[in-house]
Design a protein around this motif. Structure first.
Motif, mmCIF file in Angstrom:
data_model
loop_
_atom_site.group_PDB
_atom_site.id
_atom_site.type_symbol
_atom_site.label_atom_id
_atom_site.label_comp_id
_atom_site.label_asym_id
_atom_site.label_seq_id
_atom_site.Cartn_x
_atom_site.Cartn_y
_atom_site.Cartn_z
ATOM 1 N N LEU A 16 0.853 -1.010 0.104
ATOM 2 C CA LEU A 16 0.006 -0.053 -0.031
ATOM 3 C C LEU A 16 1.218 1.377 -0.102
ATOM 4 O O LEU A 16 1.946 1.494 0.945
ATOM 5 C CB LEU A 16 -1.017 0.032 1.428
ATOM 6 N N VAL A 17 0.886 2.183 -0.935
ATOM 7 C CA VAL A 17 1.171 3.500 -1.459
ATOM 8 C C VAL A 17 0.573 4.070 -0.358
ATOM 9 O O VAL A 17 -0.727 4.566 -1.928
ATOM 10 C CB VAL A 17 1.722 3.342 -2.128
ATOM 11 N N HIS A 18 0.334 5.123 0.192
ATOM 12 C CA HIS A 18 -0.244 5.846 0.715
ATOM 13 C C HIS A 18 0.136 7.536 0.967
ATOM 14 O O HIS A 18 1.178 8.290 1.301
ATOM 15 C CB HIS A 18 -1.037 6.109 2.481
ATOM 16 N N ASP A 19 -0.304 8.596 -0.074
ATOM 17 C CA ASP A 19 0.401 9.354 -0.362
ATOM 18 C C ASP A 19 -0.538 10.969 0.300
ATOM 19 O O ASP A 19 -2.017 11.211 0.234
ATOM 20 C CB ASP A 19 -0.260 10.744 -1.739
ATOM 21 N N LEU A 20 -0.186 11.199 1.436
ATOM 22 C CA LEU A 20 -0.792 12.003 2.378
ATOM 23 C C LEU A 20 -0.939 13.471 3.035
ATOM 24 O O LEU A 20 0.353 13.948 3.652
ATOM 25 C CB LEU A 20 -0.140 11.274 4.425
ATOM 26 N N GLU A 53 5.132 5.707 3.566
ATOM 27 C CA GLU A 53 3.407 6.901 2.851
ATOM 28 C C GLU A 53 4.819 7.446 2.820
ATOM 29 O O GLU A 53 5.001 7.825 3.244
ATOM 30 C CB GLU A 53 2.700 7.261 4.508
ATOM 31 N N LEU A 54 3.895 8.633 2.264
ATOM 32 C CA LEU A 54 4.619 10.388 2.002
ATOM 33 C C LEU A 54 3.349 11.303 2.460
ATOM 34 O O LEU A 54 2.663 11.269 2.303
ATOM 35 C CB LEU A 54 3.862 10.306 0.259
ATOM 36 N N TYR A 55 4.820 11.738 3.396
ATOM 37 C CA TYR A 55 4.422 12.895 4.531
ATOM 38 C C TYR A 55 5.209 14.525 3.344
ATOM 39 O O TYR A 55 6.209 14.339 3.544
ATOM 40 C CB TYR A 55 5.071 13.117 5.473
ATOM 41 N N SER A 56 4.802 15.468 2.879
ATOM 42 C CA SER A 56 5.179 16.183 1.950
ATOM 43 C C SER A 56 5.239 17.786 3.358
ATOM 44 O O SER A 56 4.268 18.102 3.801
ATOM 45 C CB SER A 56 4.465 16.915 1.053
ATOM 46 N N MET A 57 5.950 18.292 3.183
ATOM 47 C CA MET A 57 5.697 19.866 3.328
ATOM 48 C C MET A 57 5.347 20.343 2.509
ATOM 49 O O MET A 57 5.016 22.206 2.999
ATOM 50 C CB MET A 57 7.420 20.689 3.806
ATOM 51 N N THR A 58 5.182 20.433 1.168
ATOM 52 C CA THR A 58 4.355 21.463 0.902
ATOM 53 C C THR A 58 3.163 21.544 1.397
ATOM 54 O O THR A 58 2.609 23.383 1.214
ATOM 55 C CB THR A 58 3.692 20.895 -0.892
ATOM 56 N N LYS A 59 2.064 21.446 1.167
ATOM 57 C CA LYS A 59 0.452 22.466 2.233
ATOM 58 C C LYS A 59 0.771 22.499 3.492
ATOM 59 O O LYS A 59 0.435 23.609 4.079
ATOM 60 C CB LYS A 59 -0.338 21.431 1.621
ATOM 61 N N SER A 60 1.500 21.694 4.454
ATOM 62 C CA SER A 60 1.530 21.509 6.357
ATOM 63 C C SER A 60 1.621 22.711 5.909
ATOM 64 O O SER A 60 1.541 23.492 6.875
ATOM 65 C CB SER A 60 1.216 20.390 6.168
ATOM 66 N N PHE A 61 3.519 23.639 5.166
ATOM 67 C CA PHE A 61 4.253 24.332 5.757
ATOM 68 C C PHE A 61 4.843 25.233 4.726
ATOM 69 O O PHE A 61 4.680 25.811 4.868
ATOM 70 C CB PHE A 61 5.278 23.729 5.987
ATOM 71 N N SER A 62 3.517 24.991 3.620
ATOM 72 C CA SER A 62 3.192 26.266 2.436
ATOM 73 C C SER A 62 4.639 25.832 2.187
ATOM 74 O O SER A 62 5.452 27.014 1.493
ATOM 75 C CB SER A 62 2.652 27.322 3.336
ATOM 76 N N LEU A 121 9.146 9.866 2.447
ATOM 77 C CA LEU A 121 9.067 8.473 2.566
ATOM 78 C C LEU A 121 9.358 7.799 3.732
ATOM 79 O O LEU A 121 9.958 7.282 4.219
ATOM 80 C CB LEU A 121 9.226 7.810 1.068
ATOM 81 N N VAL A 122 7.925 6.912 4.145
ATOM 82 C CA VAL A 122 8.095 6.789 5.635
ATOM 83 C C VAL A 122 7.456 5.089 5.759
ATOM 84 O O VAL A 122 7.063 4.897 4.775
ATOM 85 C CB VAL A 122 7.413 7.233 7.098
ATOM 86 N N GLY A 123 7.811 4.544 6.982
ATOM 87 C CA GLY A 123 7.291 2.901 6.887
ATOM 88 C C GLY A 123 7.995 1.795 6.542
ATOM 89 O O GLY A 123 8.835 1.257 6.783
ATOM 90 N N ARG A 124 7.655 0.760 5.740
ATOM 91 C CA ARG A 124 8.505 -0.663 5.096
ATOM 92 C C ARG A 124 9.322 0.064 4.734
ATOM 93 O O ARG A 124 9.796 -0.153 4.010
ATOM 94 C CB ARG A 124 7.192 -1.354 4.804
#
Length: 394
Positions: free
Chosen positions: A203-207, A234-243, A252-255
């Motif tokens: 599973l590849v989850h883009d968060l 899972e992909l976590y980005s600073m694009t939206k959360s931190f503008s 990329l985090v996880g397995r």
């Protein structure tokens, strides 16, 4: 010359509307641009200050580490612990990527090859559809619906896997979802994790919109689910959360074997993001912990302005539960147009630019997407333009 991969790509339909917008502005018209999802809010001041400071140090001008500097990965682990209650090993379960699109695309290279299959939502953020294609694999599109039914979409994922051959080895997810704004609960994701463990599916989850939800809802990380480390990344980005869109900082985090495989590939492809950016991102993650909530409140106000305005002029849409978008079915009197023709009409008759839904896959042609990248005053101007130009609405 006959090129590879490029001939299969459809025209990037967003450029059609962008061209019309530019043409109209050259003619002196004030077009409100709610099309391209390019955050307009400034990055945290602490990020800017630390970037300037770190850039003055010539030691930071050398090659960096493609995995991301250790302190940055430690900061990501700290964020996941605070935000989701998830403990991650910075050395084996986290890698920095040059934005989520780069991370996702190269991840597909290590997970897929010709003859393999990935299941992806339709409509969807375009790279989710085309990333598997770039790896030579087949992307089978599964309808996600109108933004209201994550559980139903998960049912369709499971059904598509059961009916398909060869069996898909990757399932792409993204909640909150761009463009439909669909949100999923931890229970929804746990059901998918349990299923994937049984079927040996990654599973590849883009968060991407981890911190951009409204009305008290907090989106889960898939890593919160029991057993997720066995099957999910899972992909976590600073694009939206931190503008910080232009900074190109994501993770990329996880397995761990999947993270390790991407790290090995990236060691051949890049030397990581410019080190002063990584240093600034580290400080931002550690010190600007309240910034995502501040950003989310701004987008919530814009969402309300757009939703309430559309309701007033007779355009009924689903109220977004997350993301920086609104996914709007084309009003019935205009539904014969299709999304490109309708979006063209909005530029020409309403002075409003939106994204045609078909640009997100064939499942989107009855919709257009509004991006909440203008303030409430400009959104109000857009509503007045829509009221003026959509003469068929009651």
């Amino acid at each position: 010359m006959e090129f590879r991969r490029i001939p299969g790509l459809p025209p990037y339909v967003f450029t059609i509307i962008d061209g019309l917008k530019i043409e109209a502005r050259r003619a002196g018209r004030d077009v409100v641009d709610l099309g391209f999802g390019n955050p307009d809010l400034p990055s945290p001041q602490v990020a800017v200050d630390k970037l300037a400071e770190a850039a003055q140090n010539s030691r930071n001008h050398r090659y960096s580490a493609s995995r991301g500097i250790p302190k940055l990965r430690e900061a990501v682990a700290g964020l996941y612990q605070r935000r989701f209650g998830v403990s991650l090993d910075p050395d084996t379960e986290i890698i920095s990527t040059i934005g989520a699109k780069e991370g996702f695309s190269h991840l597909m290279w290590v997970l897929l090859q010709p003859g393999d299959v990935a299941l992806v939502p339709t409509p969807s953020y375009p790279i989710h559809i085309w990333g598997p294609y770039f790896a030579g694999a087949d992307a089978r599109q599964v309808p996600i619906g109108d933004g209201t039914d994550a559980a139903g979409y998960i049912d369709r994922i499971i059904e598509a896997w059961e009916l398909g051959w060869p069996k898909p080895r990757v399932v792409v997810l993204s909640f909150p979802h761009n463009p439909t704004t669909t949100v999923a609960t931890k229970e929804d994701l746990q059901r998918l994790v349990d299923w994937a463990r049984d079927k040996d599916v990654v599973l590849v989850h883009d968060l991407a919109y981890a911190d951009m939800t409204f009305d008290g809802f907090e989106p889960p990380s898939i890593m919160e689910c029991e057993g997720a480390r066995e099957v999910a990344v899972e992909l976590y980005s600073m694009t939206k959360s931190f503008s910080m869109a232009g900074w190109r900082v994501a993770f990329l985090v996880g397995r761990r074997d999947v993270v390790g495989a991407l790290a090995k590939l990236k060691s051949y492809l890049d030397y990581g993001t410019f080190q002063p950016i990584q240093i600034a991102a580290t400080v931002t993650l550690n010190e600007a912990t309240e910034f995502p909530q501040e950003i989310s409140s701004v987008y919530a106000s814009r969402r309300d302005a757009l939703y309430d305005g559309l309701q007033r002029i007779g355009w009924d849409i689903h109220k977004p539960g997350g993301t920086m978008f609104a996914w709007a079915r084309i009003p019935e009197p205009y539904r014969d147009m299709g999304s490109i023709e309708f979006a063209t009409h909005l530029v020409e008759e309403c002075d409003v630019a939106v994204s045609p839904g078909v640009g997100f896959g064939p499942g989107g042609d009855e919709f257009v997407r509004f991006a909440l990248i203008e303030n409430e005053h400009r959104i109000g101007q857009a509503i007045r333009g829509l009221k003026r130009g959509l003469t068929r609405l009651a």
